[in-house]
Design a protein around this motif. Structure first.
Motif, mmCIF file in Angstrom:
data_model
loop_
_atom_site.group_PDB
_atom_site.id
_atom_site.type_symbol
_atom_site.label_atom_id
_atom_site.label_comp_id
_atom_site.label_asym_id
_atom_site.label_seq_id
_atom_site.Cartn_x
_atom_site.Cartn_y
_atom_site.Cartn_z
ATOM 1 N N VAL A 1 32.604 -3.083 35.991
ATOM 2 C CA VAL A 1 31.803 -3.795 36.999
ATOM 3 C C VAL A 1 30.361 -3.880 36.499
ATOM 4 N N HIS A 2 29.863 -5.104 36.331
ATOM 5 C CA HIS A 2 28.494 -5.330 35.888
ATOM 6 C C HIS A 2 27.655 -5.708 37.105
ATOM 7 N N ALA A 3 26.693 -4.862 37.419
ATOM 8 C CA ALA A 3 25.887 -5.069 38.621
ATOM 9 C C ALA A 3 24.818 -6.130 38.376
ATOM 10 N N GLY A 4 24.427 -6.804 39.465
ATOM 11 C CA GLY A 4 23.335 -7.755 39.387
ATOM 12 C C GLY A 4 22.004 -7.056 39.193
ATOM 13 N N ASP A 5 20.990 -7.821 38.863
ATOM 14 C CA ASP A 5 19.691 -7.228 38.526
ATOM 15 C C ASP A 5 19.086 -6.464 39.695
#
Length: 830
Positions: A653-657
């Motif tokens: 899971v790549h989180a938003g900034d």
């Protein structure tokens, strides 16, 4: 006469109990290291062999299919339509104990009616007795060997708590069968239907074992084309054993560093035996005693020291091996083979190696100085000046010889490609550096002499260190080699750790990783991708494909359009490799895999697809420290085109900034609430756990490094203490001409400290060279890994401090003796 000389020799040993005890201790440590490491190595290999053979039996070939295994209907077809009578279905899976130990075990599901020809330890029904029917009728019934039952603390009728696919699962032990050779350690047996139920593989088999000749296997392969493939049964076992071969060779080589140091220690201690007795030998020779008799006396005393030291060393080695085998097996479990389980296994070869080092090493170490002392004319034997003159001549010749040996070692490494020649070159470097050590002492003496003019005590310190070259040369050589081993291995570990940290920081691209024991689905990944604060998700599958050359691990990675895999591509340039990977039937392979298979960018790699071989282009090679076995990285889209397997092993899971991590974790856990055993892991936890495994893997290396340091410590204390005690008469003369007790103590400490400093400083370039060989040559040839070179001041300063502290400690007792020496006693004979 020989009996009288023997009594004289033993009396000399009793008059110097401390030196004799240290000599025995040095032999004991050298023997203990050899025996312990060899026993640990042997036990680990035996555990892996037994673990592998216990699940393959006498099978010659195996029927395997894709990631989902073999349809059990194929077994029926083999037995009925194709007439294969010696065939047995197998379901095999990894389980763990449900307690805090979490010990890995193998659950093996077999059809007892088909097992007769295969002779697996727990396969046949004859040994099960009345429990045979219970195994067939119950889905929670298992059997195990007597040795494994003892280790687990269970007996017939007990319940064993397991974790299978992340779920707790109690099973009942319905039979404990005899297992004389403990071949079934780490193994639980169940009926094949029960194993399918426990492992969640209803209707599927892991493989079908066969006993057929090669011609029949080829015919079956044609008949089964498209449904399954046939591979040699030994391929998987041999692949695992070959993968661990480099680890065992490296382990043995590291232990040999300690043995080399121990050999110098034995040579120095027992060589000093002949040097110390030169005046006595001169008197005996003047009285008519023959050279052969002198030689036999010294060798007999050396053998006596060797026997006592070897017996102590065998006991110490056996005790040390109990600790080392746990570290070695933990490394094997972490890195090579997840279900290797075993205990310490005695090996006559290990004991023979210890006897060889202790007995033959002791006699061999004493042989050269004994022959030299016995061949020296009586007048020369009584002259210390003659001995030191010859020592200087030997030092100069040894310096030239050492330089030649170093060059030859470098040539062997440069002109060869194998692992064994690399070790030969490494030990040539060590030997050459040891031969250069006396010349280094002379060079340092030449530098310091002008600086000591007008400083009487300083001049005596320098001259005392240089003038006793016959005694200090080998001591400094042994100490410098040992300290170099400590420095070299420490720098190698630091370099590897720094490279692993860089690799982890680059490859842990996702902020969170999702896993579940029973696997995940694309629908779950889509649901996570739609959560607030999630930028995108990556999807991973890890699959082992059986091939004729052993299993191939395929990593199928799914990324959104425009995203590239976060791997460190070493060859060719990243853009050049990623273009065909993204669009063509091309894969990326890890460095260890490329090294094992001899692959380079542009080559082709064959993988099994639907019973046939499909070739893939190797687009590039990427750095990977996850496993020395290596992996093949494939686009998940390509993988799904080829294999009917949509399961996921993990989701990144790549989180938003601007996403808050705490809130995102809660949303992820909520979205996964209905997935049994689902776990959300922060990448920081993955990073930390990876370093824990790294440190655990290198724990055995650290132990061997400090064992080498211990050998060095004992060696220098023994050698320098013997040197100083032998100079008590010289110290008495200095006291008689006015040197006070404090000045004498300073003189003794200064000489020992200077020798320790020389050894420590000489060890620095040797240690750095050893580290460079380990990093750039040996590890690359052994595993295929490339890594940076991290030279830190800490390991270097530790090594120099070890040498100096050991030397200063060696001076304490002689200084105490010299300060309390009565002048009349010390001057006796002057």
């Amino acid at each position: 006469m020989i009996r009288l000389l023997g009594r004289i020799g033993r009396a000399d040993l009793r008059r110097h109990p401390l030196q004799t005890g240290l000599a025995m201790l040095g032999v004991a440590i050298a023997v203990a290291v050899v025996v312990a490491v060899d026993l640990a190595n042997h036990s680990a290999r035996e555990a892996m062999r037994v673990s592998l053979e216990s699940v393959t039996g006498r099978a010659t070939h195996q029927v395997v299919a894709g990631p989902d295994g073999v349809d059990e209907a194929l077994y029926t077809r083999l037995r009925t339509e194709l007439g294969v009578r010696r065939a047995a279905p197998v379901v095999q899976g990894g389980v763990t104990l449900g307690d805090d130990r979490g010990r890995p075990l193998t659950l093996l599901g077999l059809d007892a009616f088909a097992e007769g020809p295969f002779q697996r330890p727990l396969g046949g029904g004859d040994a099960l007795g009345d429990a045979f029917n219970t195994l067939l009728l119950r889905d929670d019934a298992v059997a195990l060997g007597r040795g494994e039952a003892r280790r687990l603390g269970v007996s017939t009728g007990d319940t064993l708590d397991l974790r299978i696919n992340g779920r707790p699962q109690p099973v009942t032990v319905v039979a404990v069968v005899d297992d004389p050779d403990d071949q079934s350690r780490g193994l639980l047996l169940a009926d094949i239907a029960a194993a399918q139920s426990l492992l969640g593989q209803t209707g599927r088999l892991d493989r079908i074992d066969l006993i057929v000749d090669d011609a029949r296997a080829e015919a079956l392969a044609t008949q089964l084309a498209g449904a399954a493939r046939i591979v040699p049964a030994a391929a998987s076992a041999q692949s695992v054993l070959q993968m661990s071969r480099a680890f065992h060779i490296n382990l043995t080589a590291l232990s040999l560093l300690a043995v080399v140091v121990g050999a110098f220690l034995v040579f120095n201690t027992l060589g000093f035996l002949g040097v110390r007795r030169r005046p006595t030998i001169g008197i005996l020779r003047a009285m008519g005693v023959q050279r052969r008799e002198i030689l036999l006396q010294i060798l007999g005393d050396a053998l006596l020291i060797g026997i006592v030291g070897t017996l102590i060393g065998l006991g110490l080695g056996f005790a040390l091996a109990h600790g080392l085998v746990g570290l070695v097996l933990q490394t094997v479990n972490d890195v090579y083979f997840e279900r290797a389980a075993g205990d310490l296994v005695l090996s006559p070869w290990s004991l023979a190696a210890g006897l060889l080092v202790g007995l033959v090493g002791s006699v061999g170490a004493a042989l050269a100085p004994a022959r030299e002392a016995a061949a020296t004319p009586p007048r020369a034997a009584l002259s210390r000046a003659d001995l030191e003159t010859r020592a200087r001549q030997l030092a100069r010749r040894g310096g030239w010889s050492g330089a030649v040996v170093v060059l030859l070692g470098g040539a062997v490494i440069a002109l060869s490609a194998g692992l064994i020649p690399a070790f030969i070159g490494l030990f040539a470097l060590i030997l050459g550096a040891a031969l250069l050590a006396p010349a280094v002492i002379l060079a340092v003496g030449g530098i310091l002499r002008p600086l000591m003019r007008g400083r009487p005590v300083g001049g005596l310190i320098v001259e005392g260190a240089v003038a006793s070259l016959s005694r200090t040369g080998v001591a400094v050589a042994a100490l410098s080699v040992a300290v170099a081993a400590v420095i070299g291995v420490a720098v190698m570990i630091a370099s590897f750790r720094a490279s692993v940290i860089d690799w982890l920081e680059g490859s842990l691209a996702a902020d969170f990783y999702i896993s579940a024991p029973a696997g995940l689905t694309d629908a779950q990944a889509d649901r996570l991708a739609g959560l607030a604060g999630v930028d995108f998700v990556s999807r991973s599958q890890w699959v082992d494909l059986a091939t004729a050359d052993g299993p191939v691990t395929v990593w199928a990675l799914g990324l959104p359009a425009g995203q590239s895999p976060a791997v460190d591509i070493r060859r060719p340039a990243a853009d050049t490799a990623l273009e065909p990977y993204a669009n063509d039937r091309a894969v990326l392979v890890s460095e260890p895999f490329a090294a094992r298979r001899g692959l380079a960018p542009g080559d082709t790699l064959g993988l099994p697809v639907d019973g046939r071989r499909v070739d893939f282009d190797v687009a590039g090679i990427y750095r990977d420290y996850a496993s020395p076995t290596g992996a093949v990285l494939m686009r998940r889209g390509l993988y799904l085109e080829l294999y009917d397997d949509t399961g996921l092993a993990g989701i990144g899971v790549h989180a938003g900034d601007n996403a808050g991590r705490a809130g995102l974790i809660r949303r992820l856990e909520s979205a996964l609430g209905g997935v049994p055993g689902a776990r959300v892991t922060d990448n920081a936890a993955v990073f930390e756990q990876s370093l824990v495994i790294f440190d655990r893997t290198f724990a055995i290396t650290e132990v061997l490094r400090w064992l080498a340091g211990l050998v060095a410590f004992v060696g220098v204390v023994s050698a320098l203490m013997a040197l100083q005690l032998d100079r008590l008469r010289e110290f008495a003369v200095l006291r008689a001409i006015g040197l006070g007790r404090g000045g004498l103590a300073g003189l003794i400490g200064g000489q020992s400290g200077l020798l320790g400093l020389i050894a420590g400083l000489w060890a620095i370039p040797l240690g750095i060279a050893l580290a460079a060989l380990l990093v750039f040559v040996i590890n690359r040839r052994a595993y295929g890994w490339t890594m940076g070179f991290e030279l830190q001041a800490g390991p270097v300063l530790e090594g120099v401090a070890l040498a100096v502290i050991a030397a200063l400690l060696a001076a304490l007792y002689p200084a105490w003796r010299a300060a309390r020496l009565r002048l009349a006693e010390g001057l006796k004979g002057e």
